[in-house]
Design a protein around this motif. Structure first.
Motif, mmCIF file in Angstrom:
data_model
loop_
_atom_site.group_PDB
_atom_site.id
_atom_site.type_symbol
_atom_site.label_atom_id
_atom_site.label_comp_id
_atom_site.label_asym_id
_atom_site.label_seq_id
_atom_site.Cartn_x
_atom_site.Cartn_y
_atom_site.Cartn_z
ATOM 1 N N GLU A 13 0.899 -1.266 0.048
ATOM 2 C CA GLU A 13 0.037 0.091 -0.066
ATOM 3 C C GLU A 13 0.739 1.372 -0.089
ATOM 4 O O GLU A 13 0.754 2.338 -0.838
ATOM 5 C CB GLU A 13 -0.981 -0.011 1.228
ATOM 6 C CG GLU A 13 -1.887 -1.100 1.221
ATOM 7 C CD GLU A 13 -3.042 -0.737 2.179
ATOM 8 O OE1 GLU A 13 -3.157 0.172 2.952
ATOM 9 O OE2 GLU A 13 -3.617 -1.950 2.509
ATOM 10 N N GLN A 14 1.859 1.262 0.710
ATOM 11 C CA GLN A 14 2.775 2.439 0.649
ATOM 12 C C GLN A 14 3.609 2.495 -0.481
ATOM 13 O O GLN A 14 3.469 3.609 -0.911
ATOM 14 C CB GLN A 14 3.872 2.084 1.995
ATOM 15 C CG GLN A 14 5.077 3.352 1.933
ATOM 16 C CD GLN A 14 5.843 3.023 3.007
ATOM 17 O OE1 GLN A 14 6.013 2.107 3.480
ATOM 18 N NE2 GLN A 14 6.800 3.907 3.206
ATOM 19 N N GLN A 16 2.300 1.790 -3.393
ATOM 20 C CA GLN A 16 1.086 2.302 -4.423
ATOM 21 C C GLN A 16 0.625 3.755 -4.061
ATOM 22 O O GLN A 16 0.731 4.691 -4.921
ATOM 23 C CB GLN A 16 -0.120 1.599 -3.996
ATOM 24 C CG GLN A 16 -0.063 0.175 -4.589
ATOM 25 C CD GLN A 16 -1.491 -0.451 -4.355
ATOM 26 O OE1 GLN A 16 -2.169 -0.190 -3.859
ATOM 27 N NE2 GLN A 16 -1.421 -2.077 -4.788
ATOM 28 N N ARG A 17 1.006 4.269 -2.812
ATOM 29 C CA ARG A 17 0.792 5.496 -2.360
ATOM 30 C C ARG A 17 1.639 6.496 -3.078
ATOM 31 O O ARG A 17 1.447 7.668 -3.587
ATOM 32 C CB ARG A 17 0.553 5.821 -1.041
ATOM 33 C CG ARG A 17 -1.000 5.447 -0.354
ATOM 34 C CD ARG A 17 -0.939 5.984 0.942
ATOM 35 N NE ARG A 17 0.087 5.549 1.953
ATOM 36 C CZ ARG A 17 -0.030 4.306 2.667
ATOM 37 N NH1 ARG A 17 -0.867 3.650 2.831
ATOM 38 N NH2 ARG A 17 0.979 4.094 3.311
ATOM 39 N N GLU A 18 3.057 6.213 -2.918
ATOM 40 C CA GLU A 18 4.010 6.727 -3.482
ATOM 41 C C GLU A 18 4.055 6.844 -4.806
ATOM 42 O O GLU A 18 4.191 7.882 -5.502
ATOM 43 C CB GLU A 18 5.468 5.917 -2.852
ATOM 44 C CG GLU A 18 6.660 6.605 -3.640
ATOM 45 C CD GLU A 18 7.123 7.955 -3.044
ATOM 46 O OE1 GLU A 18 7.735 8.703 -3.657
ATOM 47 O OE2 GLU A 18 6.443 8.029 -1.768
ATOM 48 N N LEU A 19 3.356 5.883 -5.795
ATOM 49 C CA LEU A 19 3.421 5.965 -7.352
ATOM 50 C C LEU A 19 2.306 6.778 -7.322
ATOM 51 O O LEU A 19 2.239 7.725 -8.100
ATOM 52 C CB LEU A 19 2.976 4.470 -7.757
ATOM 53 C CG LEU A 19 2.557 4.687 -9.246
ATOM 54 C CD1 LEU A 19 3.907 4.897 -10.031
ATOM 55 C CD2 LEU A 19 1.964 2.996 -9.722
ATOM 56 N N LYS A 20 1.050 6.985 -6.756
ATOM 57 C CA LYS A 20 0.155 7.817 -6.931
ATOM 58 C C LYS A 20 0.672 9.459 -6.535
ATOM 59 O O LYS A 20 0.423 10.292 -7.422
ATOM 60 C CB LYS A 20 -0.974 7.709 -5.948
ATOM 61 C CG LYS A 20 -2.215 8.359 -6.268
ATOM 62 C CD LYS A 20 -3.633 7.883 -5.836
ATOM 63 C CE LYS A 20 -4.621 8.700 -5.864
ATOM 64 N NZ LYS A 20 -5.034 9.023 -7.360
ATOM 65 N N THR A 21 1.314 9.576 -5.675
ATOM 66 C CA THR A 21 2.139 10.857 -5.748
ATOM 67 C C THR A 21 2.938 11.246 -6.565
ATOM 68 O O THR A 21 2.942 12.627 -6.975
ATOM 69 C CB THR A 21 2.749 10.775 -4.011
ATOM 70 O OG1 THR A 21 2.097 10.324 -2.999
ATOM 71 C CG2 THR A 21 3.644 12.096 -3.807
#
Length: 90
Positions: A13-14, A16-21
């Motif tokens: 999840e972390q 994936q959040r970094e990719l979205k950022t």
């Protein structure tokens, strides 16, 4: 043996959040919504970086495992009595 390419489902999840950022930062930097090619380029770069990090971690783990592996004592001599039964074969 090449590892299979990471997908977004394989990421934590972390990650994936970094990719979205990263995608949001690229969108803001361009000042418009990203095209598919631009989005895929950002994703590909991030996945390549993640795969390199994971490979480096795996390499370190393999080296540590190899280092900690049981090593036979070269000085010890073979003892026949340890491998034969006291009462003989039946």
């Amino acid at each position: 043996m090449a590892t299979p390419r990471l997908t977004q489902q394989d990421m934590t999840e972390q990650e994936q959040r970094e990719l979205k950022t990263l995608l949001d930062r690229a969108r803001i930097a361009h000042g418009r919504p990203l095209t598919n090619a631009e989005t895929n380029h950002v994703k590909k770069e991030y996945i390549d970086k993640l795969m390199a990090e994971r490979e480096a971690e795996a390499k370190k783990a393999r080296q540590l495992k190899k280092k900690q592996a049981y090593k036979v004592d070269k000085e010890a001599t073979f003892s026949w009595t340890a491998s034969t039964h006291v009462r003989g074969r039946r």
